[in-house]
Design a protein around this motif. Sequence first.
Motif, PDB file in Angstrom:
ATOM      1  N   THR A  13      75.554  60.644 -16.824  1.00 37.20           N
ATOM      2  CA  THR A  13      74.604  61.382 -17.663  1.00 37.20           C
ATOM      3  C   THR A  13      73.347  61.757 -16.882  1.00 37.20           C
ATOM      4  O   THR A  13      72.754  62.809 -17.127  1.00 37.20           O
ATOM      5  CB  THR A  13      74.224  60.567 -18.915  1.00 37.20           C
ATOM      6  N   LEU A  98      68.553  69.480 -24.860  1.00 35.96           N
ATOM      7  CA  LEU A  98      68.474  68.979 -26.238  1.00 35.96           C
ATOM      8  C   LEU A  98      69.562  69.600 -27.106  1.00 35.96           C
ATOM      9  O   LEU A  98      70.204  68.919 -27.909  1.00 35.96           O
ATOM     10  CB  LEU A  98      67.092  69.278 -26.834  1.00 35.96           C
ATOM     11  N   SER A 101      73.037  68.226 -26.814  1.00 37.93           N
ATOM     12  CA  SER A 101      73.302  66.967 -27.508  1.00 37.93           C
ATOM     13  C   SER A 101      74.018  67.157 -28.838  1.00 37.93           C
ATOM     14  O   SER A 101      74.518  66.191 -29.415  1.00 37.93           O
ATOM     15  CB  SER A 101      71.984  66.210 -27.751  1.00 37.93           C
ATOM     16  N   SER A 102      74.058  68.385 -29.320  1.00 43.49           N
ATOM     17  CA  SER A 102      74.724  68.650 -30.598  1.00 43.49           C
ATOM     18  C   SER A 102      76.234  68.810 -30.448  1.00 43.49           C
ATOM     19  O   SER A 102      76.935  69.048 -31.435  1.00 43.49           O
ATOM     20  CB  SER A 102      74.146  69.913 -31.248  1.00 43.49           C
ATOM     21  N   SER A 130      71.624  67.182 -37.702  1.00 43.44           N
ATOM     22  CA  SER A 130      71.665  67.596 -36.292  1.00 43.44           C
ATOM     23  C   SER A 130      71.506  69.104 -36.143  1.00 43.44           C
ATOM     24  O   SER A 130      70.753  69.581 -35.286  1.00 43.44           O
ATOM     25  CB  SER A 130      72.984  67.138 -35.657  1.00 43.44           C
ATOM     26  N   ASN A 253      73.793  60.842 -25.168  1.00 46.04           N
ATOM     27  CA  ASN A 253      72.431  61.087 -25.632  1.00 46.04           C
ATOM     28  C   ASN A 253      71.392  60.849 -24.536  1.00 46.04           C
ATOM     29  O   ASN A 253      70.218  61.191 -24.715  1.00 46.04           O
ATOM     30  CB  ASN A 253      72.120  60.201 -26.842  1.00 46.04           C
ATOM     31  N   GLY A 279      64.752  67.289 -31.205  1.00 49.78           N
ATOM     32  CA  GLY A 279      65.622  66.426 -30.412  1.00 49.78           C
ATOM     33  C   GLY A 279      65.964  65.135 -31.135  1.00 49.78           C
ATOM     34  O   GLY A 279      67.113  64.682 -31.115  1.00 49.78           O
ATOM     35  N   VAL A 283      69.785  63.925 -32.180  1.00 47.52           N
ATOM     36  CA  VAL A 283      70.332  62.635 -31.771  1.00 47.52           C
ATOM     37  C   VAL A 283      70.600  61.741 -32.972  1.00 47.52           C
ATOM     38  O   VAL A 283      71.647  61.079 -33.059  1.00 47.52           O
ATOM     39  CB  VAL A 283      69.385  61.942 -30.770  1.00 47.52           C
ATOM     40  N   VAL A 286      73.731  62.831 -34.665  1.00 45.40           N
ATOM     41  CA  VAL A 286      74.926  62.437 -33.915  1.00 45.40           C
ATOM     42  C   VAL A 286      75.247  60.960 -34.150  1.00 45.40           C
ATOM     43  O   VAL A 286      76.402  60.583 -34.374  1.00 45.40           O
ATOM     44  CB  VAL A 286      74.733  62.706 -32.404  1.00 45.40           C
ATOM     45  N   ILE A 287      74.215  60.113 -34.094  1.00 41.72           N
ATOM     46  CA  ILE A 287      74.416  58.675 -34.313  1.00 41.72           C
ATOM     47  C   ILE A 287      74.909  58.409 -35.726  1.00 41.72           C
ATOM     48  O   ILE A 287      75.831  57.616 -35.948  1.00 41.72           O
ATOM     49  CB  ILE A 287      73.110  57.901 -34.044  1.00 41.72           C
TER      50      ILE A 287
END
Length: 299
Positions: A13, A98, A101-102, A130, A253, A279, A283, A286-287
């Motif tokens: 990452t 950012l 991350s989606s 998100s 992430n 952002g 995130v 997503v979590i």
Amino acid sequence: MKIPPYVLLLLATLLWGGNFVIGRAVSDDIPPLTLAFLRWCVAFMVFLPIAYRSLKREWPLLKEHWLIVLILSLTGVAAFNTLVYIGLHYTTSINASLMNSSTPIIIYILSFIFLKERLSKFQLIGTILSLSGVVFIITGGSFASLVGFTFNKGDVIVTIAVCCWSVYSLLIKQYAKRLPGQSTFLVTIVLGLVLLFPFYLYETLEGTATIHWGWSTIAAILYVGVFASIVAFLCWNNGVIQLGANKASIYLNFIPVFATIFAILFLHEKLHAFQIIGGLAVVAGVILAGKTNKQRLPS
């Protein structure tokens, strides 16, 4: 000595986060199509000795799934990074990372539409949260931009790139047990180069592919071709094997975290409030979507 999986995943990452910053840093020195083409030329030369034996053994299996391999190459090799490099001519590396991350959220949506997979309540709420974060970033936190549909075209291009990567990731997930990893990746690189070559040639013949050669330019090409492509790929795959795909996915992430740190340190980009808020929403979504829930919504 066996390297712990969290070290491998963090290294992957970190290298991918650096890719966004490098793409932005050399945007005035290397045209985007040329950078994408040279990246995969370098990656091919490095990866060929590693995967050649596997390719000879597994070629019949790849021929059987040639259409899927072609789509993987189109979306994951030819389109994604090329669109990101184009988008970075108009937007910041922080914004681009950012929005990247989606990806898990886009995968959920594609799975719901095309694979008829059911969405849990957590996935639905996470998706809304998100995507709201993505819209907040694209509009710069401005309601007037949203109403007037005045978006930064670089952000829109990166969003399209993320959709391409989501298709790639979904197909990789679906065919993980049918397609061998290293040989598939090698063939997608070759096909990607074939797909990119006409665009690279057009950029060259039009005279827009002027490269300002220097040590920084060479270093950038080597970085994206070796470290952001091959090293990150090998680290990520080994980390996923040791830790498992579900646990490993949360490490994605860290990409915007590393990209933001590098962008501030090396490009002197400023971190704005709308990027922090958007952002965090991306995130958090997503979590939340990654949580399991017995009750699912009908497809």
